[in-house]
Design an enzyme around this catalytic site. Structure first.
Site, PDB file in Angstrom:
ATOM      1  N   ASP A 149      60.291  66.867  -9.240  1.00  0.00           N
ATOM      2  CA  ASP A 149      60.297  67.903 -10.280  1.00  0.00           C
ATOM      3  C   ASP A 149      61.489  67.687 -11.222  1.00  0.00           C
ATOM      4  OD1 ASP A 149      62.095  68.624  -8.140  1.00  0.00           O
ATOM      5  OD2 ASP A 149      62.341  70.553  -9.129  1.00  0.00           O
ATOM      6  N   HIS A 461      54.973  61.326  -5.588  1.00  0.00           N
ATOM      7  CA  HIS A 461      54.949  62.640  -6.238  1.00  0.00           C
ATOM      8  C   HIS A 461      56.211  62.706  -7.094  1.00  0.00           C
ATOM      9  CE1 HIS A 461      53.865  66.898  -6.629  1.00  0.00           C
ATOM     10  NE2 HIS A 461      55.166  67.112  -6.647  1.00  0.00           N
ATOM     11  N   ASP A 507      49.653  58.075   0.272  1.00  0.00           N
ATOM     12  CA  ASP A 507      50.260  57.508  -0.942  1.00  0.00           C
ATOM     13  C   ASP A 507      49.468  58.016  -2.144  1.00  0.00           C
ATOM     14  OD1 ASP A 507      51.677  56.133  -2.796  1.00  0.00           O
ATOM     15  OD2 ASP A 507      50.883  54.155  -2.277  1.00  0.00           O
ATOM     16  N   GLU A 516      56.808  62.707  -1.930  1.00  0.00           N
ATOM     17  CA  GLU A 516      57.751  63.021  -3.000  1.00  0.00           C
ATOM     18  C   GLU A 516      58.943  62.068  -2.892  1.00  0.00           C
ATOM     19  OE1 GLU A 516      58.798  67.154  -3.386  1.00  0.00           O
ATOM     20  OE2 GLU A 516      59.718  66.823  -5.354  1.00  0.00           O
TER      21      GLU A 516
END
Ligand SMILES: [Zn+2]
Length: 536
Positions: A149, A461, A507, A516
């Site tokens: 993020d 991710h 994956d 992530e």
């Protein structure tokens, strides 16, 4: 050539001369190792192996001994796998793990000169608003995007910097090369240049009373867009005890590290560290951090701040020599402190690093002699775990959590420290098995670092990797890896309940819970890589 069907699991980045070569093999039967000339250099009979509890694999760890530099091939019948032994095998991946942090830089653009095809315009440059008092707006720029993020979190950032600084302090020759970042060539080692980018941001996260805001994020995670397109407002979220202690510790450590390069910068950090400590002393009753209502970004709170305060007291004592900090550290010390933990939740291991490798005997009876005994006892546990694992992985099967790579790299860090203190080769060799795990010697036959190994993570991710339109993910990022303990419902649906923990991995881009990336997973891998990458 794809070797996906091979029964052999190896360090896909190769091996180093002078260190024992270990590989894992599934099933049984005679195994040979041949050199480039085709001569058999090892011949091993593999009997029916026991089942590895974490992976469910019937697997044997082969000890191929120390090998000369060269190309080799493992064989068992039709099964073959090549492996390479060469000096500095892990140099590129260790440096890429540091450079991976450069790609996480926020508040600036990444230029084609330094980032190649992964260049992008500046991101997150607007002033931030304080969540609790919307009239307060401040320009807080820089720092690394924390993970997949775009949030920036004080505690995880401080821990990441500490891993890097200790890697450089202890193993400067293993992590000391230029990284092609904007500061390269300024006379400061690039690993310290990269760490400073985060330190400058951490300094801005301090409130005027000395406490540190827990994080600078939006109220929710962005969709999979590029960072420069993420334009919604960012907030300075409430202050946090753990974040304040971690920042104090990290800044005091950084003061000592940067003093010889830039004294005014170092002094600024020590002042901030003292100020944070004073705030903690004035607020002795711990209040756990909770996400304010309406906020759904990372929690990063901690259940207690004891290990964080302990680490801060140790670093401030090392920075200043003032008895008040030593006394505080001694009062906070208990034998059950998390001395083998190096993550954002528990940071006792970072305090142990300070006491055992910086303060040493000067730390006194409690912080050196007793702490060393307690620490080494914990390392025996890590060694026992490694010995009980089919792949040598020092992790209990039930601890394949979100980011299982962190406790695995943490075990490696602890065993490296134990090897340095005691000279024990079994500790060093078990630490090396954790590095092999990260580089592909695991039940998934997967190198967890993007851009490295024969079979590598392709769909982390990670928002830029998902949104940039480039097939290959941003390089040098380590995946959190298998997670059966705290996985998302949609992940659980994809596996049978009998799927072993070490195989609970996808994956796939949406799989935040198994795939992530995070800055504080890269950084312990830097520490481990730097140690094994140090020229003999
Ligand atoms: Zn950004």
């Amino acid at each position: 050539m794809s070797q996906a069907s091979s029964a052999f699991r190896i360090n896909q980045e190769g091996y180093a001369p002078g260190l024992p070569v270990r590989a894992a093999v599934l099933g049984e039967g005679p195994v040979t190792l041949k050199n480039a000339a085709g001569d058999v250099v090892r011949s091993i009979t593999v009997n029916a192996p026991e089942t590895d509890p974490a992976s469910g694999d019937a697997v044997t760890l082969l000890d191929l001994g120390v090998l000369e530099s060269g190309e080799y091939e493992l064989e068992r019948g039709e099964e073959k796998r090549r492996l390479a032994v060469k000096p500095r095998s892990w140099n590129a991946v260790t440096h890429a793990l540091v450079k991976g942090l450069y790609y996480q830089r926020c508040g600036c653009g990444l230029s084609p000169e330094h980032a190649g095809v992964y260049a992008h315009p500046p991101c997150h440059t607007a002033p931030a608003t304080e969540w609790e008092d919307r009239s307060v707006r401040r320009r807080v720029t820089g720092g690394w995007h924390d993970a997949g993020d775009y949030g920036k979190y004080t505690g995880p950032g401080a821990v990441t910097v500490a891993h890097l600084l200790y890697a450089w302090k202890l193993f400067p020759r293993g992590c000391g090369e230029d990284l092609n970042i904007p500061e390269t060539g300024n006379g400061v080692p690039d690993i310290l240049n990269e760490a400073r980018f985060e330190l400058e941001w951490i300094l801005q996260m301090q409130r005027s009373d000395g406490a540190f805001y827990n994080k600078l994020t939006k109220s929710h995670f962005a969709p999979f867009i590029m960072p420069q397109d993420d334009l919604e407002p960012e907030y300075l979220m409430p202050v946090c005890w753990c974040a304040t202690a971690d920042a104090a510790a990290c800044l005091a450590l950084a003061y000592r590290t940067y003093r010889s390069f830039d004294e005014p910068f170092a002094n600024r950090m020590l002042l901030a560290a003292r100020h944070a400590w004073d705030w903690l002393q004035a607020h002795p009753d711990y209040v756990p951090f909770r996400n304010p209502e309406g906020v759904r970004t990372g929690w990063y709170g901690g259940r207690s701040d004891v290990s964080n305060r302990f680490w801060a007291a140790c670093e401030l004592y090392a920075a200043t020599g003032e008895t008040v900090y030593r006394q505080a550290a001694e009062q906070l010390y208990t034998p059950d402190l998390s001395l083998r933990e190096f993550g954002w939740m528990e940071v006792g291991g970072l305090g142990a690093l300070c006491c055992l490798f910086d303060l040493k005997e000067n730390a006194g009876d409690v912080l050196y002699t007793r702490l060393k005994q307690d620490f080494l006892r914990r390392c025996e546990n890590a060694l026992t775990l490694s010995e009980a694992s089919g792949y040598g992985t020092a992790l209990e099967p039930e601890r394949y959590i979100w980011g299982s790579i962190l406790p695995i790299m943490g075990s490696a860090m602890a065993m490296i420290m134990a090897a340095l203190i005691t000279g024990r080769r079994d500790m060093r060799d078990a630490a090396l098995l954790q590095w092999h795990y990260a580089m592909g010697m695991n039940a998934l036959d997967l190198c967890f670092v993007t851009g490295f190994g024969e079979h590598s993570v392709m769909h982390p991710h990670h928002r830029p990797s998902g949104a940039d339109g480039i097939e290959a993910p941003v390089p040098g990022l380590i995946s959190g890896g298998p997670n059966k303990s705290f996985c998302m419902p949609q992940t659980r649906e994809r596996f049978s309940p009998d799927t072993p923990p070490a195989k609970h991995y996808l994956d796939e881009l949406p799989s935040a819970d198994t795939n992530e990336i995070a800055i504080y997973w890269n950084s312990p891998a830097v520490f481990v890589g730097a140690y094994f990458n140090t020229p003999v």
